[in-house]
Design an enzyme around this catalytic site. Structure first.
Site, short mmCIF file in Angstrom:
data_model
loop_
_atom_site.label_atom_id
_atom_site.label_comp_id
_atom_site.label_asym_id
_atom_site.label_seq_id
_atom_site.Cartn_x
_atom_site.Cartn_y
_atom_site.Cartn_z
N HIS A 22 100.12 46.10 68.33
CA HIS A 22 99.60 45.04 69.20
C HIS A 22 99.71 45.47 70.66
O HIS A 22 100.70 45.18 71.33
CB HIS A 22 100.43 43.77 68.93
CG HIS A 22 100.12 42.60 69.80
ND1 HIS A 22 98.91 42.41 70.43
CD2 HIS A 22 100.90 41.52 70.15
CE1 HIS A 22 98.95 41.27 71.13
NE2 HIS A 22 100.14 40.74 70.97
N CYS A 71 98.97 37.94 75.66
CA CYS A 71 98.45 38.63 74.47
C CYS A 71 96.96 38.40 74.23
O CYS A 71 96.34 39.16 73.49
CB CYS A 71 99.20 38.16 73.22
SG CYS A 71 100.98 38.47 73.28
N CYS A 113 97.76 33.73 69.27
CA CYS A 113 98.77 32.96 69.98
C CYS A 113 99.07 33.66 71.29
O CYS A 113 98.77 34.84 71.46
CB CYS A 113 100.02 32.80 69.14
SG CYS A 113 100.80 34.36 68.66
#
Length: 403
Positions: free
Chosen positions: A359, A91, A389
């Protein structure tokens, strides 16, 4: 050591990451090339003026495989002598790409880079590239692997975060994102996606649900409850790692978790000398950068130790930061950040985040840089912190300072 500056940042609108989404027929290559060309045209990047293009994405398979960064350079109007590097830090790939470019500027290995990332989640399914931590029992079993949704619920259980608090945060994210669009706060960074005839495909984030309210959120079924309770029984796995807990409280659902979307984002960064030579004014300097590993079962707590580390490197305290962008992969991640550091909530994700807008894994970190820069300038603030994160237990952070 040289300083690294950010000169520009753009992103596409985030498309709903499924077959009926506006960007489903757009390839990862085309969306990446679109962003590279947007930065090239806005900043006059003609000829061999860049050292490299560093491009992140989390699922490097199929159309997102095979060093997509180099393919995107060749598909764009950038000079063919500019190479490309594809990277994967899940991510945080888009932010990590910027950090790698900044480190090379600081070390004198190059004067200018385009960095960022892409994720076409409607075309390249999340997890389709495989990951040893998830599928190899020799690693997954001793490390007590659980999916991210279970980890998010584990954070909530361990730290007393209720569903009501998670839903309230999600509704606020939607309201803030809707206001930001209405007030034109994203205008400087948004690059509309058009077809080959120049007709618009997408000009606004597609996953927004501005009418979201607490009553609607309260009616949604927890998304990870069955996964936790039934085969393969990930609740039991999590409790083996955290035996002090009696159970896992499943509070996350589609409304307080990040939306699955498509999108791309890019950042132009370089040395002071590069800007002077090109006639470009820097928007911010990169004051500090940090990365950490964190416990892999609970997985999503990396923003806490990495924020501590990046503040230490910058010689700052949490109260010295004017604005924060903490990726909203799940409500509990941001609520835990607020719980741990106690910043003014009015300084955190002031224009909404991934719960409202989505996202797109490999692009999000670069998107957050642009969002932060725009808001620092709009609000006439000085410093901002971006943190995400990362799957399997990592955290990445950067502090920017306006110049």
């Amino acid at each position: 050591m040289s300083e690294a500056y950010i000169y520009d940042a753009i992103r596409t609108p985030r498309g709903r990451g499924r077959p009926d989404g506006a960007l489903h027929e757009v390839t990862a290559l085309r969306l990446s090339a679109l962003v590279l060309d947007g930065l090239r045209e806005r900043n006059g990047l003609d000829g061999p003026v860049l050292e490299d293009v560093i491009w992140g994405n989390a699922t490097q398979i199929g159309e997102q495989g095979g060093c997509l960064a180099r393919s995107a350079v060749l598909a764009s109007g950038l000079d063919e002598t500019i190479p490309g590097l594809s990277i994967d830090r899940f991510c945080a790939s888009g932010l990590e790409a910027v950090m790698l470019g900044a480190a090379q500027v600081q070390g004198g290995l190059g004067q200018a880079y385009l960095a960022g990332g892409v994720e076409m989640m409607s075309r390249v399914p999340m997890g389709s590239d495989g990951a040893a931590i998830a599928i190899d029992p020799s690693l997954a079993i001793p490390r007590h692997f659980v999916p991210q949704g279970i980890a998010a619920d584990l954070i909530a259980t361990k730290h007393g975060i209720t569903r009501e608090a998670a839903d309230a945060y999600a509704a606020e994210s939607q309201a803030r994102a809707a206001r930001a669009w209405e007030e034109g706060r994203f205008e400087r960074s948004i690059l509309p996606v058009t077809d080959i005839n120049g007709l618009p495909i997408l000009a606004r984030d597609e996953a927004l649900r501005p009418d979201t309210d607490l009553e609607a959120l309260a009616g949604l079924t927890p998304a990870f409850r069955e996964m936790g309770a039934q085969m393969p029984g990930f609740d039991a796995v999590a409790l083996m790692r955290y035996p002090e807990l009696e159970r896992i409280d499943h509070i996350h659902h589609a409304g307080n978790s990040s939306a699955i979307v498509d999108g791309a984002a890019g950042v132009l960064l370089g040395s002071k000398g590069f800007g002077e030579a090109m006639g470009l004014a820097p928007r911010a300097r990169i004051r500090a950068m940090a990365r950490v590993g964190s416990e892999p079962t609970i997985m999503l707590t990396g923003p806490l130790p990495v924020t501590e580390r990046v503040l230490e490197q910058a010689g700052m305290e949490i109260g010295d930061v004017d604005l924060f962008e903490v990726n909203e992969v799940f409500s509990s991640v941001v609520l835990r950040f607020l719980q741990a550091f106690d910043p003014d909530p009015g300084k955190v994700n002031v224009n909404g985040g991934a719960i409202a807008m989505g996202h797109p894994l490999g692009a999000t970190g670069a998107m957050l840089i642009g969002t932060l820069l725009d808001e620092l300038e709009r609000a006439d603030r000085s410093t901002g912190l971006v943190t995400l994160c990362v799957a399997s237990g990592m955290g990445v952070a950067m502090i920017l300072e306006r110049v």
